[in-house]
Design an enzyme around this catalytic site. Sequence first.
Site, PDB file in Angstrom:
ATOM      1  CE  LYS A 128     -19.935  82.385  51.903  1.00  0.00           C
ATOM      2  NZ  LYS A 128     -20.284  80.980  51.846  1.00  0.00           N
TER       3      LYS A 128
ATOM      4  CE  LYS B  52     -14.414  76.803  48.306  1.00  0.00           C
ATOM      5  NZ  LYS B  52     -15.669  76.710  48.817  1.00  0.00           N
TER       6      LYS B  52
ATOM      7  CE  LYS C 155     -19.336  73.359  53.422  1.00  0.00           C
ATOM      8  NZ  LYS C 155     -20.665  74.196  53.420  1.00  0.00           N
TER       9      LYS C 155
END
Length: 332
Positions: free
Chosen positions: A200, A197, A115
Amino acid sequence: MFNGQLISYSGVQPSGNLTIGNYLGAIKNFSLYSEKYKCFYCVVDEHAITVRQVPAELRRRTYETLALYMACGLDPDKNTLYVQSHVHEHAELAWILNCFTMFGELSRMTQFKDKSAKHSENVNAGLFTYPTLMASDILLYQTDVVPVGIDQKQHVELCRDIAERFNQIFPDTFTIPEPIMAKSGMKIMSLADPTKKMSKSDENTNAVVYILDDKDTMIRKFKRAVTDSDTCVRFAEGKDGINNLMSIYSCFTGKTIEEIEREFDGHGYGEFKIAVGEACYDALAPVQQKFNEILADKSYLEAQMKKGAEEASWYARRTLGKVQKKLGFVKI
Ligand code: TYM
């Protein structure tokens, strides 16, 4: 364990539209524990703000995530469903746990590394200490099991380390939680890059199937899924795209990998992809219908939020009180 009850705890961030990864890896499995465990499922809005959110969207998604929990079969009378920011003990215990978590441990978290690379303009301290807030969520309820996808396993393991460290200094404070993962749904991969992965927050919406996508959209996305130049539907090394589609099909139909190989023996990828899309929609159509009904009644949702927060607060207060006492905080 809380008062002799086994506890299951998990959470979902209202940070984007929920995907079939969230469903198969986590939410679908939450209801499996309702009989044996006292279950707490949280909408973790405080975690969501570690990445910038548009306030109106965060608010809308918080309602939607709660509605989706219920639409996926979580009965609010049997499970405690609530919103993280409604129970202030989460943030308070997180601060305390920060003082029992090492800088080096947080630096090693893969989600932080990913992130902070993705949001290099906003590598804030909350993003760094995200796992201690998650540990606080889990430990406040003396949790035994944490149903999650594999990407959250590292965070639950850190939570265990923090709890063990705290218990060593102040014995018998926290239950040590166990992560539990669905066998085939624990890592649903992106349709555009099956080594990544399904997420969203992916900007490529074709890589992601959302729980609320309509039938045509689902089928179109599966039809475009990246596969390989082989034509045979079989599970094998190097066939990440097909392996992923087979896992998804298996999760939605309950069929084993061998049964799927037999079913599509002699059929091409095209036919298989349409079957995956149809199975996905067939399984999710009732969830979508229920979701729309629940979401239409905002006052019902708000009443459930309030009830959930009151229930959760009772447990959270008890653990936080115990921790504060052990630390030597003065009570007035
Ligand atoms: P979040 O919101 O990213 O995801 C919610 C749940 O969905 C799972 N998941 C997946 N499973 C399989 N395949 C995928 N592609 C996939 N994508 C997501 C996640 O593993 C997760 O179980 N930090 C957590 C939220 C959280 C939490 C907690 C979880 C906060 N506090 C306490 C458990 C206990 C998160 O970001 O999940």
